[in-house]
Design a protein around this motif. Structure first.
Motif, PDB file in Angstrom:
ATOM      1  N   PRO A  92      -4.850   4.049 -19.167  1.00 16.65           N
ATOM      2  CA  PRO A  92      -5.326   3.277 -18.017  1.00 16.65           C
ATOM      3  C   PRO A  92      -4.213   3.129 -16.981  1.00 16.65           C
ATOM      4  CG  PRO A  92      -5.034   1.860 -19.944  1.00 16.65           C
ATOM      5  CD  PRO A  92      -4.761   3.261 -20.384  1.00 16.65           C
ATOM      6  N   PHE A  93      -4.603   2.897 -15.739  1.00 21.03           N
ATOM      7  CA  PHE A  93      -3.606   2.669 -14.692  1.00 21.03           C
ATOM      8  C   PHE A  93      -4.123   1.638 -13.703  1.00 21.03           C
ATOM      9  CE2 PHE A  93      -6.244   6.071 -13.030  1.00 21.03           C
ATOM     10  CZ  PHE A  93      -6.386   5.771 -11.689  1.00 21.03           C
ATOM     11  N   CYS A  94      -3.181   1.080 -12.948  1.00 19.09           N
ATOM     12  CA  CYS A  94      -3.503   0.077 -11.936  1.00 19.09           C
ATOM     13  C   CYS A  94      -3.079   0.600 -10.572  1.00 19.09           C
ATOM     14  CB  CYS A  94      -2.783  -1.232 -12.252  1.00 19.09           C
ATOM     15  SG  CYS A  94      -3.132  -2.540 -11.065  1.00 19.09           S
ATOM     16  N   LYS A  95      -3.945   0.422  -9.586  1.00 20.78           N
ATOM     17  CA  LYS A  95      -3.685   0.862  -8.222  1.00 20.78           C
ATOM     18  C   LYS A  95      -3.709  -0.354  -7.299  1.00 20.78           C
ATOM     19  CE  LYS A  95      -5.550   4.669  -6.869  1.00 20.78           C
ATOM     20  NZ  LYS A  95      -6.405   5.756  -6.388  1.00 20.78           N
ATOM     21  N   ALA A  96      -2.618  -0.570  -6.561  1.00 23.37           N
ATOM     22  CA  ALA A  96      -2.549  -1.639  -5.569  1.00 23.37           C
ATOM     23  C   ALA A  96      -3.139  -1.137  -4.259  1.00 23.37           C
ATOM     24  CB  ALA A  96      -1.103  -2.069  -5.362  1.00 23.37           C
ATOM     25  N   VAL A  97      -3.933  -1.984  -3.606  1.00 22.91           N
ATOM     26  CA  VAL A  97      -4.579  -1.623  -2.347  1.00 22.91           C
ATOM     27  C   VAL A  97      -3.934  -2.426  -1.216  1.00 22.91           C
ATOM     28  CG1 VAL A  97      -6.767  -1.372  -1.127  1.00 22.91           C
ATOM     29  CG2 VAL A  97      -6.725  -1.262  -3.636  1.00 22.91           C
ATOM     30  N   PHE A  98      -3.477  -1.703  -0.196  1.00 20.79           N
ATOM     31  CA  PHE A  98      -2.766  -2.303   0.932  1.00 20.79           C
ATOM     32  C   PHE A  98      -3.501  -2.071   2.240  1.00 20.79           C
ATOM     33  CE2 PHE A  98       0.593  -1.417  -2.115  1.00 20.79           C
ATOM     34  CZ  PHE A  98       1.423  -2.522  -2.009  1.00 20.79           C
ATOM     35  N   THR A  99      -3.235  -2.948   3.185  1.00 20.49           N
ATOM     36  CA  THR A  99      -3.535  -2.706   4.582  1.00 20.49           C
ATOM     37  C   THR A  99      -2.283  -3.092   5.362  1.00 20.49           C
ATOM     38  OG1 THR A  99      -5.173  -2.941   6.344  1.00 20.49           O
ATOM     39  CG2 THR A  99      -4.584  -4.958   5.129  1.00 20.49           C
ATOM     40  N   GLY A 100      -2.307  -2.888   6.638  1.00 16.02           N
ATOM     41  CA  GLY A 100      -1.149  -3.211   7.463  1.00 16.02           C
ATOM     42  C   GLY A 100      -1.412  -2.827   8.892  1.00 16.02           C
ATOM     43  N   THR A 101      -0.341  -2.602   9.634  1.00 15.68           N
ATOM     44  CA  THR A 101      -0.451  -2.183  11.026  1.00 15.68           C
ATOM     45  C   THR A 101       0.352  -0.896  11.218  1.00 15.68           C
ATOM     46  OG1 THR A 101       1.411  -3.573  11.676  1.00 15.68           O
ATOM     47  CG2 THR A 101      -0.783  -4.540  11.885  1.00 15.68           C
ATOM     48  N   ILE A 102       0.056  -0.212  12.307  1.00 20.08           N
ATOM     49  CA  ILE A 102       0.707   1.054  12.616  1.00 20.08           C
ATOM     50  C   ILE A 102       2.023   0.779  13.358  1.00 20.08           C
ATOM     51  CG2 ILE A 102       0.511   3.252  13.843  1.00 20.08           C
ATOM     52  CD1 ILE A 102      -1.583   2.922  11.615  1.00 20.08           C
ATOM     53  N   GLU A 103       3.105   1.340  12.848  1.00 18.94           N
ATOM     54  CA  GLU A 103       4.385   1.267  13.548  1.00 18.94           C
ATOM     55  C   GLU A 103       4.563   2.474  14.466  1.00 18.94           C
ATOM     56  OE1 GLU A 103       8.865   1.798  12.110  1.00 18.94           O
ATOM     57  OE2 GLU A 103       7.991  -0.139  11.525  1.00 18.94           O
ATOM     58  N   SER A 104       4.249   3.658  13.935  1.00 18.76           N
ATOM     59  CA  SER A 104       4.387   4.875  14.740  1.00 18.76           C
ATOM     60  C   SER A 104       3.512   5.980  14.162  1.00 18.76           C
ATOM     61  CB  SER A 104       5.848   5.339  14.788  1.00 18.76           C
ATOM     62  OG  SER A 104       6.302   5.691  13.501  1.00 18.76           O
ATOM     63  N   ILE A 105       3.222   6.964  15.016  1.00 24.26           N
ATOM     64  CA  ILE A 105       2.430   8.127  14.621  1.00 24.26           C
ATOM     65  C   ILE A 105       3.231   9.370  15.006  1.00 24.26           C
ATOM     66  CG2 ILE A 105       0.275   9.397  14.925  1.00 24.26           C
ATOM     67  CD1 ILE A 105      -1.016   6.669  15.732  1.00 24.26           C
ATOM     68  N   GLU A 106       3.638  10.126  13.999  1.00 21.22           N
ATOM     69  CA  GLU A 106       4.415  11.355  14.221  1.00 21.22           C
ATOM     70  C   GLU A 106       3.494  12.432  14.784  1.00 21.22           C
ATOM     71  OE1 GLU A 106       7.410  13.979  14.439  1.00 21.22           O
ATOM     72  OE2 GLU A 106       7.718  11.935  13.724  1.00 21.22           O
ATOM     73  N   GLU A 107       3.925  13.081  15.840  1.00 17.05           N
ATOM     74  CA  GLU A 107       3.119  14.126  16.476  1.00 17.05           C
ATOM     75  C   GLU A 107       2.994  15.390  15.627  1.00 17.05           C
ATOM     76  OE1 GLU A 107       1.276  14.110  19.322  1.00 17.05           O
ATOM     77  OE2 GLU A 107       1.697  11.960  19.388  1.00 17.05           O
ATOM     78  N   ASN A 108       4.086  15.833  15.004  1.00 15.41           N
ATOM     79  CA  ASN A 108       4.086  17.052  14.193  1.00 15.41           C
ATOM     80  C   ASN A 108       4.742  16.762  12.843  1.00 15.41           C
ATOM     81  OD1 ASN A 108       2.992  19.004  16.165  1.00 15.41           O
ATOM     82  ND2 ASN A 108       4.835  18.456  17.313  1.00 15.41           N
TER      83      ASN A 108
END
Length: 152
Positions: A92-108
């Protein structure tokens, strides 16, 4: 809430810490930005939210940030862990679920195992025929609703 995933494993989803006391070493990052969900296309599974496994010595928060960058080129900040899945596979395994905000978006970005960032509206996500099995389970509706209600 408990349910069976599409592969037949029993899953317990809790908002907050899991009741089984199992340490999370897997992560899932569910972000909505400017009305669109951040997803990626995994090479073999299809469209899904970014996520993966923590590496040795890495916190789950660090893993969430790293996996999101590696899979989408998006850097997240102000992470909030709001849920945990315990999946009763062997082992068995446990998965943590996160949300947040965007700091940056890399173009390439340099990407690992995925086709990069895709931004889908609610309707596009609901009608998507390429979703991975993870995205089709009962808990995902509740996770999306939590993010919609509480934001990042």
């Amino acid at each position: 809430m408990t349910f069976s995933d599409l592969k037949g494993a029993n899953v317990e989803l809790t908002f907050g810490e899991n009741r089984q006391g199992m340490e999370a070493r897997h992560v899932l990052v569910v972000l909505k930005h400017e009305g669109k969900w951040l997803v990626t296309r995994h090479e073999s599974r299809g469209i899904e939210f970014p996520g993966g496994k923590a590496e040795p010595g890495e916190s789950i928060e660090e893993a969430a940030i790293r996996e999101t960058i590696e899979e989408t080129g998006v850097t997240v900040k102000k992470l909030v862990k709001f849920a945990e899945y315990v999946v009763e596979t062997d082992p068995p395994f446990c998965k943590a679920v996160f949300t947040g905000t965007i700091e940056s978006i890399e173009e390439n970005p340099v990407l690992y195992e995925t086709g990069g960032a895709l931004w889908l509206s609610d309707e596009e996500l609901d009608l998507c025929t390429e979703l991975s099995f993870h995205m089709k389970d009962t808990g995902m509706k509740h996770i999306r609703k939590w993010v919609e209600t509480h934001g990042g």
